[in-house]
Design a protein around this motif. Structure first.
Motif, PDB file in Angstrom:
ATOM      1  N   ASP A  44       4.644   3.430  -4.932  1.00  0.00           N
ATOM      2  CA  ASP A  44       4.179   4.345  -5.978  1.00  0.00           C
ATOM      3  C   ASP A  44       4.990   4.124  -7.256  1.00  0.00           C
ATOM      4  OD1 ASP A  44       2.966   6.531  -7.283  1.00  0.00           O
ATOM      5  OD2 ASP A  44       4.576   7.859  -6.631  1.00  0.00           O
ATOM      6  N   GLU A  64      -4.651   4.077   0.342  1.00  0.00           N
ATOM      7  CA  GLU A  64      -3.233   3.977   0.734  1.00  0.00           C
ATOM      8  C   GLU A  64      -2.679   5.328   1.152  1.00  0.00           C
ATOM      9  OE1 GLU A  64      -1.671   0.302  -2.067  1.00  0.00           O
ATOM     10  OE2 GLU A  64      -1.871   2.295  -2.923  1.00  0.00           O
ATOM     11  N   LEU A  65      -3.119   6.368   0.447  1.00  0.00           N
ATOM     12  CA  LEU A  65      -2.666   7.716   0.794  1.00  0.00           C
ATOM     13  C   LEU A  65      -3.142   8.079   2.207  1.00  0.00           C
ATOM     14  CD1 LEU A  65      -1.367  10.426  -0.129  1.00  0.00           C
ATOM     15  CD2 LEU A  65      -3.635  11.110  -0.866  1.00  0.00           C
ATOM     16  N   ASN A  96       0.459   6.782  -8.357  1.00  0.00           N
ATOM     17  CA  ASN A  96       0.114   5.366  -8.431  1.00  0.00           C
ATOM     18  C   ASN A  96      -0.368   4.785  -7.109  1.00  0.00           C
ATOM     19  OD1 ASN A  96       0.900   4.945 -11.242  1.00  0.00           O
ATOM     20  ND2 ASN A  96       2.921   5.486 -10.471  1.00  0.00           N
ATOM     21  N   LEU A  97      -0.534   5.661  -6.117  1.00  0.00           N
ATOM     22  CA  LEU A  97      -1.104   5.187  -4.863  1.00  0.00           C
ATOM     23  C   LEU A  97      -2.624   5.273  -4.953  1.00  0.00           C
ATOM     24  CD1 LEU A  97       1.048   6.752  -1.990  1.00  0.00           C
ATOM     25  CD2 LEU A  97       1.257   4.504  -3.024  1.00  0.00           C
ATOM     26  N   ARG A  98      -3.288   4.383  -4.229  1.00  0.00           N
ATOM     27  CA  ARG A  98      -4.744   4.462  -4.147  1.00  0.00           C
ATOM     28  C   ARG A  98      -5.121   5.420  -3.023  1.00  0.00           C
ATOM     29  NH1 ARG A  98      -5.892  -0.059  -7.283  1.00  0.00           N
ATOM     30  NH2 ARG A  98      -4.109  -1.451  -7.230  1.00  0.00           N
ATOM     31  N   TYR A 150       5.985   3.947   0.828  1.00  0.00           N
ATOM     32  CA  TYR A 150       4.983   4.455  -0.099  1.00  0.00           C
ATOM     33  C   TYR A 150       5.599   4.961  -1.398  1.00  0.00           C
ATOM     34  CZ  TYR A 150       1.628   3.781   3.577  1.00  0.00           C
ATOM     35  OH  TYR A 150       0.828   3.197   4.519  1.00  0.00           O
ATOM     36  N   LYS A 161      -6.686   4.715  -8.129  1.00  0.00           N
ATOM     37  CA  LYS A 161      -5.390   5.384  -8.031  1.00  0.00           C
ATOM     38  C   LYS A 161      -5.584   6.890  -8.190  1.00  0.00           C
ATOM     39  CE  LYS A 161      -2.583   1.545  -9.508  1.00  0.00           C
ATOM     40  NZ  LYS A 161      -1.892   0.894 -10.614  1.00  0.00           N
ATOM     41  N   LEU A 204      -0.997   6.326   4.553  1.00  0.00           N
ATOM     42  CA  LEU A 204       0.335   6.952   4.613  1.00  0.00           C
ATOM     43  C   LEU A 204       0.341   8.122   5.597  1.00  0.00           C
ATOM     44  CD1 LEU A 204       3.193   7.948   3.664  1.00  0.00           C
ATOM     45  CD2 LEU A 204       2.102   8.889   1.665  1.00  0.00           C
TER      46      LEU A 204
END
Lengths: 234, 260
Positions: free
Chosen positions: B11, A92-93, A87-89, B7, A123, A96
């Motif tokens: 998520d 965003e990854l 569910n991360l875009r 995160y 996502k 991270l």
């Protein structure tokens, strides 16, 4: 850059690495080959600290890596299977991994190179396997590291992306970076690798250049030379 | 650690399961309050649902999240970051996102109904608090079980068995022991047995708060005497904290030695 001495590792009764020495040449692309279960992944994971060897020592830039984690900011690792939090875009990854490493990655050129711009706000679960693999490439190469370890880097990439990846590897090599690559694709090995390490049943059966490999097995083709080794040891 | 936590939390909180989990408590709370018009009864009914469901959801999410993130964990492990930060961050991310669904889903109906500020506020707070404790405890236990078992099916099975044992079998065994040794004084024994199961412990806390321990007869009186005073309350929360800390310590220990 990496020195390995008498490394041994067993999982239960299964002895995967049976004690060998190995040193990785700086500024070269070394391909690790070997049949399934020969210990390729365990070797890579030992270098990364994911697997702790039973005995032996691994040194990175002349320092032992045991119980250390800081040395990993010198390594770019591309895992074989690209699975990320669903569910991360994508953006965003990237953030991270940048956060974890504490460095901003150089993403622009890679995003352009692998045509990832339309996916940045999608996502990860909406991405195809090939696109996820491109993200995987991006996450690996957005940091400037002296050593890159790539585990089966070509799986799932389309021909264009594959050519771009090869170009990327060549460009990085020209900058003096060192590579350790595992793959089953012999044409890739022939095309880009400088040195070969052939693992067989947890030992290094051969470590040298192509020419040496072909000469010692009197074959003019890498695939045949390897098939011959396997037959001789069956 | 906060980086990973952030995160994992984002998520999970975006997954549809978090929303379903929130909606479940939200709708159940609304139905119980607006159809029953009895706050005490609503709290007891919610308690019965919560003390089965919260540990179950914590168990399932702990196991599933670990197994689903297996490849991503490998990528994180190859980054310059100590292992304990990865695993502690992941664990907190799962527990916090579940706790947020639970907290908002359960609290909002009571806020709408106007319970806050009334006599029942304390009971509700204890219910929420024990629900959150149970989430943290069972997520930790199942996360640890997943960490120990490479085989997903086995890990999932063991985690569900632990939940089943704590939720149902423990009470049965408890009752049988009480019956078998009924000639002996059992006050201390039964208090110790209650402290050893976080679900039982939470249930007793609520019962006492709602002042329905009389329903439990003699044992109820013993519990009331023990848990009712402040030191009993303190001991209960200390026991719940210990129940949380122990599996978390096991997670950190196991993850520092494990081969991935």
């Amino acid at each position: 850059m990496i020195e390995i001495k008498e490394i041994k590792k067993s999982f239960g009764r299964l002895e995967v690495l049976k004690g060998f020495d190995f040193s990785l040449s700086d500024g070269k692309i070394t391909a690790v080959l070997g049949p399934n279960g020969s210990g390729k992944t365990t070797l890579i994971k030992s270098i990364l600290g994911l697997v702790v060897p039973d005995t032996g020592e691994i040194r990175f830039q002349d320092k032992p890596i045991k119980n250390k984690w800081e040395y990993r900011n010198q390594i770019g690792y591309m895992p074989q299977i690209a699975r990320f939090p669903e569910n991360l875009r994508v953006a965003e990854l990237i953030k991270l991994i940048e956060d974890v490493r504490g460095v901003a990655g150089k993403t622009e050129r890679l995003i352009e190179m692998f045509e990832l711009a339309p996916f940045l706000n999608k996502k990860l679960r909406q991405l195809s396997g090939g696109t996820r693999q491109k993200v995987n490439v991006l996450l690996t190469f957005m940091f400037d590291c002296p050593l890159y370890i790539l585990d089966e880097p070509t799986s799932g990439l389309d021909p264009i992306a594959l050519i771009r990846l090869k170009d990327l590897i060549s460009a990085k090599k020209a900058e003096g970076k060192t590579f350790l690559i595992t793959t089953h694709i012999m044409s890739l090995v022939e095309e880009i690798a400088d040195e070969l390490v052939f693992l067989l049943e947890g030992k290094i059966y051969f470590h040298g250049t192509f020419e040496e490999m072909m000469q010692s097995h009197k074959e003019d083709n890498l695939e045949r030379a390897i098939a011959k080794i396997l037959e001789e040891n069956a | 650690m906060p980086k990973i936590l952030k995160y994992v939390f984002f998520d999970l909180i975006r997954s549809r399961w978090s929303i379903i989990y929130f909606l479940f408590y939200f709708i159940t709370g609304l139905v119980l309050l607006y159809l029953g018009h009895d706050v005490s009864k609503a709290i007891v009914s919610l308690m019965n649902v919560t003390f089965i469901l919260t540990p179950l959801i914590g168990t399932i999410f702990g196991v599933m999240n670990y197994y689903n993130s297996r490849e991503f964990i490998e990528l994180l492990l190859a980054q310059p970051i100590p292992r304990r930060r990865i695993f502690f961050g992941m664990y907190l991310g799962i527990s916090l996102s579940l706790s947020l669904s639970l907290l908002t889903g359960m609290m909002l109906p009571f806020v709408f109904y106007g319970v806050f500020g009334s006599d029942h506020t304390m009971s509700l707070i204890i219910l929420l608090l024990s629900g959150i404790f149970l989430t943290f405890i069972f997520t930790a236990i199942s996360f640890y079980i997943a960490l120990v078992n490479e085989n997903r099916l086995k890990g999932f099975g063991v985690a569900i068995l632990v939940w089943l044992f704590m939720s149902f079998i423990y009470d049965g065994v408890f009752l049988m022991l009480l019956l078998m040794f009924q000639e002996y004084p059992l006050e201390k024994f039964s208090i110790i047995l209650s402290l050893l199961n976080p679900i039982d412990l939470s249930r007793i806390l609520i019962m006492l708060q709602l002042d329905i321990s009389a329903l439990m007869g003699y044992t109820g009186a013993v519990f009331s005497k023990f848990f009712g005073n402040s030191s009993g309350m303190f001991l209960s929360f200390a026991a719940l904290s210990l129940w949380t800390a122990l599996p978390v310590a096991l997670i950190l220990k196991k993850s520092s030695k494990k081969d991935f």
